[in-house]
Design an enzyme around this catalytic site. Structure first.
Site, PDB file in Angstrom:
ATOM      1  N   GLY A 156      35.440  37.617  38.931  1.00  0.00           N
ATOM      2  CA  GLY A 156      35.418  38.467  37.748  1.00  0.00           C
ATOM      3  C   GLY A 156      35.812  37.652  36.527  1.00  0.00           C
ATOM      4  O   GLY A 156      35.632  36.425  36.509  1.00  0.00           O
ATOM      5  N   ILE A 158      38.805  36.838  35.279  1.00  0.00           N
ATOM      6  CA  ILE A 158      39.854  35.851  35.510  1.00  0.00           C
ATOM      7  C   ILE A 158      39.341  34.711  36.380  1.00  0.00           C
ATOM      8  O   ILE A 158      39.556  33.530  36.077  1.00  0.00           O
ATOM      9  CB  ILE A 158      41.093  36.510  36.148  1.00  0.00           C
ATOM     10  CG1 ILE A 158      41.704  37.523  35.179  1.00  0.00           C
ATOM     11  CG2 ILE A 158      42.133  35.453  36.531  1.00  0.00           C
ATOM     12  CD1 ILE A 158      42.811  38.367  35.772  1.00  0.00           C
ATOM     13  N   ARG A 178      30.950  39.831  45.129  1.00  0.00           N
ATOM     14  CA  ARG A 178      29.910  40.785  45.535  1.00  0.00           C
ATOM     15  C   ARG A 178      28.566  40.452  44.899  1.00  0.00           C
ATOM     16  O   ARG A 178      27.519  40.626  45.515  1.00  0.00           O
ATOM     17  CB  ARG A 178      30.318  42.210  45.136  1.00  0.00           C
ATOM     18  CG  ARG A 178      31.398  42.807  46.027  1.00  0.00           C
ATOM     19  CD  ARG A 178      31.686  44.233  45.646  1.00  0.00           C
ATOM     20  NE  ARG A 178      32.167  44.338  44.268  1.00  0.00           N
ATOM     21  CZ  ARG A 178      32.500  45.487  43.688  1.00  0.00           C
ATOM     22  NH1 ARG A 178      32.402  46.620  44.345  1.00  0.00           N
ATOM     23  NH2 ARG A 178      32.933  45.508  42.439  1.00  0.00           N
ATOM     24  N   ARG A 238      46.742  40.035  43.709  1.00  0.00           N
ATOM     25  CA  ARG A 238      47.627  41.021  44.312  1.00  0.00           C
ATOM     26  C   ARG A 238      48.043  40.515  45.686  1.00  0.00           C
ATOM     27  O   ARG A 238      47.206  40.030  46.452  1.00  0.00           O
ATOM     28  CB  ARG A 238      46.933  42.387  44.435  1.00  0.00           C
ATOM     29  CG  ARG A 238      46.673  43.075  43.121  1.00  0.00           C
ATOM     30  CD  ARG A 238      47.966  43.546  42.471  1.00  0.00           C
ATOM     31  NE  ARG A 238      47.726  44.150  41.152  1.00  0.00           N
ATOM     32  CZ  ARG A 238      47.802  43.488  40.008  1.00  0.00           C
ATOM     33  NH1 ARG A 238      48.099  42.190  40.010  1.00  0.00           N
ATOM     34  NH2 ARG A 238      47.584  44.107  38.859  1.00  0.00           N
ATOM     35  N   GLU A 267      55.990  43.241  47.041  1.00  0.00           N
ATOM     36  CA  GLU A 267      56.628  43.051  45.749  1.00  0.00           C
ATOM     37  C   GLU A 267      57.336  44.331  45.287  1.00  0.00           C
ATOM     38  O   GLU A 267      56.764  45.418  45.422  1.00  0.00           O
ATOM     39  CB  GLU A 267      55.530  42.659  44.753  1.00  0.00           C
ATOM     40  CG  GLU A 267      55.999  42.063  43.471  1.00  0.00           C
ATOM     41  CD  GLU A 267      54.841  41.547  42.629  1.00  0.00           C
ATOM     42  OE1 GLU A 267      54.846  41.809  41.425  1.00  0.00           O
ATOM     43  OE2 GLU A 267      53.926  40.905  43.173  1.00  0.00           O
ATOM     44  N   HIS A 285      55.624  36.828  39.369  1.00  0.00           N
ATOM     45  CA  HIS A 285      54.532  37.648  38.798  1.00  0.00           C
ATOM     46  C   HIS A 285      54.475  37.496  37.269  1.00  0.00           C
ATOM     47  O   HIS A 285      54.646  38.447  36.511  1.00  0.00           O
ATOM     48  CB  HIS A 285      54.709  39.126  39.169  1.00  0.00           C
ATOM     49  CG  HIS A 285      53.428  39.903  39.079  1.00  0.00           C
ATOM     50  ND1 HIS A 285      53.155  41.000  39.859  1.00  0.00           N
ATOM     51  CD2 HIS A 285      52.314  39.739  38.306  1.00  0.00           C
ATOM     52  CE1 HIS A 285      51.968  41.478  39.567  1.00  0.00           C
ATOM     53  NE2 HIS A 285      51.430  40.727  38.621  1.00  0.00           N
ATOM     54  N   ILE A 286      54.158  36.273  36.834  1.00  0.00           N
ATOM     55  CA  ILE A 286      54.132  35.976  35.393  1.00  0.00           C
ATOM     56  C   ILE A 286      52.735  35.567  34.920  1.00  0.00           C
ATOM     57  O   ILE A 286      52.590  34.900  33.896  1.00  0.00           O
ATOM     58  CB  ILE A 286      55.156  34.880  35.037  1.00  0.00           C
ATOM     59  CG1 ILE A 286      54.932  33.605  35.864  1.00  0.00           C
ATOM     60  CG2 ILE A 286      56.575  35.406  35.218  1.00  0.00           C
ATOM     61  CD1 ILE A 286      55.776  32.418  35.425  1.00  0.00           C
ATOM     62  N   GLY A 287      51.705  35.991  35.663  1.00  0.00           N
ATOM     63  CA  GLY A 287      50.339  35.585  35.333  1.00  0.00           C
ATOM     64  C   GLY A 287      49.940  35.846  33.892  1.00  0.00           C
ATOM     65  O   GLY A 287      49.317  35.014  33.240  1.00  0.00           O
TER      66      GLY A 287
END
Length: 319
Positions: A156, A158, A178, A238, A267, A285-287
């Site tokens: 996608g 990202i 997909r 995730r 998480e 989780h600092i993306g």
């Protein structure tokens, strides 16, 4: 009367001021700990608009108590914390914040890949502990990216931005998705492949899938064991898309070289076995954690709330 908006946490930027300037009454939860389920119900029960975090579970029990709610704007691209189908049934619009965090998350992913391949965390700790006695030929030998095959799982926005950046290191790109991604194929000369092919042939695997019923544990025992012993896998998507326990087993036995985590299966709880491993990099989780991105995310959430409560179409609806 002014319509009420409840925000489950203080957010970057000044969106509370923005919403008030648009005629809304705004309340913000300011507790040090994440808002509890009971507190969320209590604070949000009369609100027409709610801005939530990914960590806020908005299930049927919560939704049934939101008698006035017209819109829930999730401060994230993902929305697996919200029962979107039940929200739709109750006439509640759910929105997210896509697009604005693609660059920041891609940059973090590249950082995570480099931290794993060049052993940056180990080396930095080594320096802080005063162990450096001078240059040595075999000190912290890592893995060079040039010429390596990078597998993008989920192409996608990202995933595409990660592919663009990693290509600059003179890598080869394969991807699982997909549908075909024309940017990766035409601009970056990448190739669409099956997930098993990618897991077996990639030197670096970078995961960027949303969490859905179809993607839960899509990376699992059967395809994780296909990885090269020299391979590295990083996850900035995730935690639940990977069967984490089996991945830890491979890392403990050194069946693969290493892994980078920005997200975790349970998480915010982290498997204590991960903390014992030297061949992992662990981030909280600092993306999307840049000032610019988080302020844009907050503003997009606010604008979604404003649009719906003023009878207009939401900007980025998910249901």
């Amino acid at each position: 009367m002014a319509k009420k908006v409840f925000i489950t946490s203080k957010l970057p930027g000044k969106i509370d001021r923005y919403l008030r300037s648009r005629g809304f009454t705004v309340s913000v939860y300011t507790g040090k700990e994440p808002v509890s389920k009971n507190e969320l119900i209590k604070k949000a029960s009369k609100a027409e608009g709610i801005i939530t975090l990914l960590s806020n579970k908005v299930d049927r029990e919560v939704l049934d108590e939101l008698s006035n709610c017209k819109v829930i704007a999730n401060f994230a691209v993902g929305y697996n914390n919200i029962d979107i189908q039940y929200a739709k049934k109750k006439g509640i619009v759910v929105t997210n914040t896509p697009g604005v965090l693609s660059d920041a998350t891609a940059e973090l992913t590249i950082s995570l890949i480099l931290a794993c391949t060049r052993r940056l965390i180990e080396a930095e700790k080594f320096m802080r502990e005063g162990k450096f006695k001078g240059w040595m030929p075999d000190l912290f030998l890592g893995t060079e990216l040039k010429g390596k095959t990078v597998g993008i799982v989920g192409a996608g926005e990202i995933g595409t931005e990660v592919a663009r950046r990693i290509k600059a290191f003179k890598t080869k790109i394969i991807y699982f998705n997909r549908s075909k991604n024309s940017i990766i194929e035409n601009e970056l000369k990448g190739k669409k492949v099956s997930l098993d092919f990618l897991m077996k042939n990639a030197d670096i695997i970078s995961v960027h899938l949303p969490l859905t019923e179809d993607t839960y544990h899509i990376i699992n025992r059967s395809n994780l064991k296909l990885m090269k012993k020299s391979a590295i896998i990083v996850n900035a998507a995730r935690g639940e898309v990977i069967e984490e326990k089996y991945l830890i087993e491979l890392l403990k036995k050194k069946k693969i070289k290493g892994a980078g985590f920005d997200v975790y299966e349970n998480e915010p709880d982290i498997n204590p076995e991960l903390l014992k491993l030297q061949n992992v990099v662990l981030l909280p989780h600092i993306g999307s954690a840049t000032t610019e991105t988080r302020e844009e995310m907050a503003m997009l959430a606010a604008r979604n709330v404003e649009a719906v409560l003023k009878g207009k179409k939401p900007i980025t609806p998910v249901n």
